[in-house]
Design a protein around this motif. Sequence first.
Motif, short mmCIF file in Angstrom:
data_model
loop_
_atom_site.label_atom_id
_atom_site.label_comp_id
_atom_site.label_asym_id
_atom_site.label_seq_id
_atom_site.Cartn_x
_atom_site.Cartn_y
_atom_site.Cartn_z
N TRP A 1 1.11 6.62 -6.17
CA TRP A 1 0.18 7.74 -7.31
C TRP A 1 1.11 8.89 -7.35
N ASN A 2 1.65 8.95 -6.00
CA ASN A 2 1.76 10.21 -6.25
C ASN A 2 2.83 10.47 -7.00
N ILE B 1 6.24 8.80 2.88
CA ILE B 1 5.96 7.61 2.89
C ILE B 1 8.25 6.56 2.55
N THR C 1 4.51 13.87 0.37
CA THR C 1 3.79 13.01 0.76
C THR C 1 4.70 11.67 0.53
N ALA D 1 0.95 -1.34 -0.37
CA ALA D 1 0.26 0.11 -0.23
C ALA D 1 0.91 1.45 0.14
N GLY D 2 1.87 1.35 1.23
CA GLY D 2 2.44 2.11 1.02
C GLY D 2 3.33 2.87 -0.42
N SER E 1 2.50 1.81 -3.22
CA SER E 1 1.66 2.33 -4.51
C SER E 1 0.67 3.38 -4.09
N TYR E 2 0.76 3.94 -3.18
CA TYR E 2 0.49 5.21 -2.39
C TYR E 2 1.83 5.94 -3.44
N MET E 3 3.34 5.98 -2.93
CA MET E 3 4.66 6.42 -3.56
C MET E 3 3.88 6.92 -5.04
#
Length: 134
Positions: free
Chosen positions: A21-22, A52, A48, A14-15, A17-19
């Motif tokens: 996305w940003n 992370i 962000t 998740a971490g 993937s969130y990176m």
Amino acid sequence: AQVSPEDQIELRKAGFSYMAWNMGKLKAQVIEGSVEYNQEQVEAAANTIAAIANSGIGALFGPGTEKDVGHQRTRVDPALFDNMPDVAKLAGNMGTAANTLAAEAKTGDKDAIRVAFGEVGKTCKACHEKYRLD
Ligand code: ASC
């Protein structure tokens, strides 16, 4: 608090993937120009990514997370777990590059942001090439 191996895999994915996305938001606004540049959004994305990258996400590569667990799939190369000092170095490089990206984002200097973005991308790739399967 203890996090189970299955949850560690879920959280680290998740971490990342969130990176990603940003990183995609920055790519659209400062590399491709497919989305209009927005100073607040660029800063938020860079902050962000830096947060992370410097969050201690490496702690989610604990014992028992070398392979798929329960419903969680991982592409990690088990060799990572035998090379933790090297992994820590690569992770540190990412944190440093991400902090530079966040600092450049704050200035709004698009050329500098592009360079810093590229440097962060290199640190993503460095770990993938060594320690991610397929
Ligand atoms: C991204 C993303 C990665 C890295 C990598 C850089 O946006 O999802 O894994 O950048 O492609 O080389």
